[in-house]
Design a protein around this motif. Structure first.
Motif, PDB file in Angstrom:
ATOM      1  N   LEU A 244      59.213  -1.264  -0.232  1.00 42.86           N
ATOM      2  CA  LEU A 244      59.595  -2.462   0.150  1.00 42.86           C
ATOM      3  C   LEU A 244      58.823  -3.352   1.297  1.00 42.86           C
ATOM      4  O   LEU A 244      58.683  -4.507   1.278  1.00 42.86           O
ATOM      5  CB  LEU A 244      61.179  -2.509   0.493  1.00 42.86           C
TER       6      LEU A 244
ATOM      7  N   THR B 267      55.188  -6.840   3.506  1.00 40.68           N
ATOM      8  CA  THR B 267      55.637  -7.614   4.427  1.00 40.68           C
ATOM      9  C   THR B 267      54.759  -8.051   5.548  1.00 40.68           C
ATOM     10  O   THR B 267      53.966  -6.946   5.791  1.00 40.68           O
ATOM     11  CB  THR B 267      57.080  -7.254   4.916  1.00 40.68           C
ATOM     12  N   ARG B 268      55.043  -8.900   6.374  1.00 40.72           N
ATOM     13  CA  ARG B 268      54.586  -9.039   7.601  1.00 40.72           C
ATOM     14  C   ARG B 268      55.021  -7.944   8.619  1.00 40.72           C
ATOM     15  O   ARG B 268      56.182  -7.542   8.461  1.00 40.72           O
ATOM     16  CB  ARG B 268      54.489 -10.223   8.234  1.00 40.72           C
TER      17      ARG B 268
ATOM     18  N   ILE C 112      63.395  -0.033  11.205  1.00 43.39           N
ATOM     19  CA  ILE C 112      64.840  -1.055  11.248  1.00 43.39           C
ATOM     20  C   ILE C 112      65.565  -0.826   9.936  1.00 43.39           C
ATOM     21  O   ILE C 112      66.696  -0.890  10.012  1.00 43.39           O
ATOM     22  CB  ILE C 112      64.135  -2.197  11.586  1.00 43.39           C
ATOM     23  N   LEU C 113      64.864  -1.026   8.865  1.00 39.51           N
ATOM     24  CA  LEU C 113      65.453  -0.872   7.501  1.00 39.51           C
ATOM     25  C   LEU C 113      66.199   0.520   7.264  1.00 39.51           C
ATOM     26  O   LEU C 113      67.359   0.669   6.656  1.00 39.51           O
ATOM     27  CB  LEU C 113      64.497  -1.274   6.430  1.00 39.51           C
ATOM     28  N   LEU C 114      65.199   1.408   7.683  1.00 42.28           N
ATOM     29  CA  LEU C 114      65.555   2.903   7.236  1.00 42.28           C
ATOM     30  C   LEU C 114      66.805   3.526   8.005  1.00 42.28           C
ATOM     31  O   LEU C 114      67.665   4.035   7.615  1.00 42.28           O
ATOM     32  CB  LEU C 114      64.458   3.770   7.316  1.00 42.28           C
TER      33      LEU C 114
ATOM     34  N   PHE D  43      61.840   2.137   0.709  1.00 41.54           N
ATOM     35  CA  PHE D  43      61.706   1.314   1.746  1.00 41.54           C
ATOM     36  C   PHE D  43      60.265   1.193   2.046  1.00 41.54           C
ATOM     37  O   PHE D  43      59.812  -0.021   2.603  1.00 41.54           O
ATOM     38  CB  PHE D  43      62.733   1.404   2.793  1.00 41.54           C
TER      39      PHE D  43
ATOM     40  N   LEU E 155      58.992  -2.956  10.559  1.00 41.11           N
ATOM     41  CA  LEU E 155      60.190  -3.031   9.921  1.00 41.11           C
ATOM     42  C   LEU E 155      60.808  -1.793   9.127  1.00 41.11           C
ATOM     43  O   LEU E 155      62.014  -1.662   8.977  1.00 41.11           O
ATOM     44  CB  LEU E 155      59.903  -4.087   8.578  1.00 41.11           C
TER      45      LEU E 155
END
Lengths: 230, 224
Positions: free
Chosen positions: B154, B158-159, B167-169, B151, B164
Motif C-alpha cells: 500500500l 506513496t510519498r 503509522i498505518l501498521l 501495507f 507511512l
C-alpha cells in the motif's frame, strides 16, 4: 446531488435541533441526585459526550460502507462520501474525548486513565489520522481512493478487536475506577438524552450534506476549468 | 490449486534467494534489533526493581520495530528495481503473489527473532526459550507479516513511504502486541498456555481475519 432547498431545510432543522438540545441538556433535564454540586453539573456532559461518541462511530461506519461500495463499484462519489464522513468522525471523536476528559476530572479525579474505552478511542483517532496521512501521500485520485478504501476497511474491522484486547488487559488488573457503571437515567433525563442523540444525528447529516456539496462544487469547478482551458 | 501453490512457492523462493544473496533485510533488522535492546536496557535499568520484569515488553517492542524495517523493504526493493511490474504482469492470481511475499516476510522476521531471543536471554538474564513461548511468537509474527505485507504494498506507491508504514501498521496490530505481551508475561510467570486460552484465541482470530481481508483486498492494492 441534493437540491439547494432540501439543504436549506436540513440546515435549519439542524440549527433548531441543536438549540433544542442545549435547552434540553442544561434546563429541561433534571439534576442527578446523590451527587455533589460539581458532579451534578459534570453529569450533564452525557448529553454532549454520548451523542458525540455515537456519531463518531456512525461516521466511521459510513466510511467503511462507502469504502466497500467504492471497491465494488469505483465511482468518485463513494470516495468523497468516505472521506467527508471520516473527517466528521475525527471531529466528533475529538469532541467526545475532550468532553470525556473534562468530565473525568471531577468524577474520577483525573483527566486521563488508561481505561479500555479511552485507550480504544485514542487508537481510533490515530487510525483515522493515519487514513488521512495515507490520502495525503498519494497524488493520483483514483489510486488514492482505492488505497484509502482498503485501509479504512482494515481500520474499521480492527476497532472491536482492539477494544476487546484492551478490556481483557485491564480486567486482569484490579479495577479502581469502573466506568461501566450504570448511569441510571431518570425519566426526565432519558427524554433529554434521546432528544440530544437525535439532534446530534441531524447535525451529522446536515454537516455531511454541506460537506458533500462543497466537494461536488469543487469537482464541477475543476471540470468547467478544464473545459474552458481545453 | 496445485498451480496456485507452485506460484506461492516460486514467489517465496525468489524473495528468499534475493535475501540470501544480498542479506540486506536480515542485517538491517538484526543490527537494529540489537540497538533497540541496548537502548531499552538503558531505558529501564535501575528504574525497575527487577530488569526481568520488563522483558515481555522489551521483546515485543523490539520485534515490532525491527519488523517494520524489514516489511518496508518487501515492496520497495521490487519497486526500485522495476521488477514489481514484471511480477504483476505474470499470468497468475495476484493473491498468490501476496501469499508468497507474506511467507517470505514471515521467514525473515522469524530468522531475526531467532537472533533477538538469545540476545534478550543474554542481556536480561532470563530464560525465554520454551515451546509455548515460541508458539506465541510464531502466531504474533504471522499477524505482523499478514498485515505488514499488504501495507507495505500500500505504501510503496506513496510519498514518504518509509514514514507511512509504521503509522498505518501500528494502530492496527495493537491487539497482536497486547496479546503477545500478555501471554509472554503469563508464560514467564509459569502459567501454562491453557490458562491463557483467551489471548491465544484472540491472536488466532486476528491472524485468520486479517489474512482473509488481505486476500480479498490485495488485488485492489496492486491494480494499475
Amino acid at each position: 446531488m441534493m437540491s439547494h432547498r432540501v439543504l436549506t431545510v436540513l440546515n435549519l432543522a439542524a440549527a433548531a435541533a441543536m438549540v433544542g438540545a442545549i435547552y434540553m441538556a442544561l434546563v429541561q433535564a433534571p439534576s442527578a441526585i446523590n451527587l455533589t454540586e460539581t458532579d451534578r453539573w459534570a453529569q450533564r456532559i452525557i448529553y454532549f459526550h454520548v451523542p458525540s461518541a455515537w456519531l463518531s462511530m456512525l461516521a466511521f461506519f459510513v466510511t467503511f460502507v462507502a469504502a466497500i461500495l467504492y471497491l465494488v463499484r469505483p465511482q468518485p462519489r463513494w470516495d468523497i462520501l468516505a472521506r467527508c464522513s471520516a473527517e466528521l468522525g475525527i471531529a466528533f471523536t475529538v469532541g467526545a474525548t475532550a468532553s470525556g476528559s473534562i468530565w473525568a476530572k471531577p468524577a474520577w479525579n483525573t483527566w486521563w486513565t488508561w481505561d479500555p474505552r479511552l485507550t480504544t478511542y485514542t487508537i481510533v483517532l490515530l487510525l483515522y489520522i493515519a487514513y488521512f496521512m495515507l490520502r495525503g501521500a498519494i497524488e493520483e485520485p483514483e489510486r488514492r481512493a482505492r488505497f484509502a478504501s482498503v485501509y479504512s476497511i482494515f481500520a474499521f474491522v480492527s476497532v472491536p478487536i482492539t477494544f476487546m484486547s484492551i478490556r481483557w488487559w485491564n480486567t486482569i488488573h484490579p479495577v479502581i475506577l469502573d466506568p461501566n457503571e450504570d448511569f441510571g437515567l431518570g425519566p426526565g433525563m432519558t427524554v433529554a438524552f434521546v432528544f440530544c442523540i437525535l439532534a446530534f444525528t441531524v447535525l451529522y447529516v446536515a454537516l455531511l450534506a454541506n460537506r458533500l456539496r462543497v466537494e461536488y462544487t469543487i469537482e464541477r469547478v475543476a471540470a468547467l476549468r478544464a473545459r474552458l482551458l481545453a | 490449486m496445485k498451480r496456485y501453490l507452485r506460484v506461492i512457492a516460486a514467489v517465496w523462493w525468489k524473495d528468499v534467494r534475493v535475501e540470501l544473496r544480498s542479506k540486506d533485510i536480515f542485517t538491517g533488522m538484526a543490527v537494529f534489533a540489537a540497538l533497540a535492546l541496548l537502548i531499552l536496557n538503558f531505558a529501564f535499568e535501575l528504574r525497575v526493581p527487577d530488569k526481568r520484569m520488563v522483558v515481555p515488553g522489551v521483546l515485543w517492542v523490539t520485534v515490532a520495530f525491527a519488523s517494520v524495517l524489514g516489511l518496508g523493504r518487501a515492496f520497495i526493493s521490487e519497486k526500485d528495481r522495476g521488477s514489481l511490474a514484471g511480477l504483476l504482469l505474470a499470468p497468475v492470481d495476484r493473491s498468490a503473489v501476496y501469499f508468497g511475499k507474506m511467507l517470505a516476510n514471515l521467514v525473515f522476521i522469524l530468522v531475526v527473532e531467532l537472533f533477538i531471543l538469545p540476545l534478550t536471554v543474554l542481556f536480561f538474564n532470563v530464560s525465554l526459550i520454551s515451546l509455548p513461548l515460541l508458539l506465541v511468537i510464531l502466531l504474533g509474527t504471522i499477524g505482523l507479516a499478514v498485515v505488514g505485507t499488504i501495507f507495505s504494498a500500500l505504501t510503496v506507491n506513496t510519498r514518504a513511504r518509509e514514514v507511512l508504514l509504521p503509522i498505518l501498521l501500528f494502530p492496527i496490530i495493537l491487539p497482536v502486541l497486547v496479546s503477545g505481551i500478555r501471554m509472554t508475561i503469563g508464560l514467564l510467570e509459569g502459567d501454562p498456555l491453557s490458562k491463557l486460552g483467551n489471548w491465544l484465541q484472540l491472536l488466532i482470530i486476528f491472524d485468520i481475519l486479517y489474512l482473509a481481508i488481505a486476500f480479498l483486498t490485495f488485488d485492489y492494492v496492486v491494480e494499475e
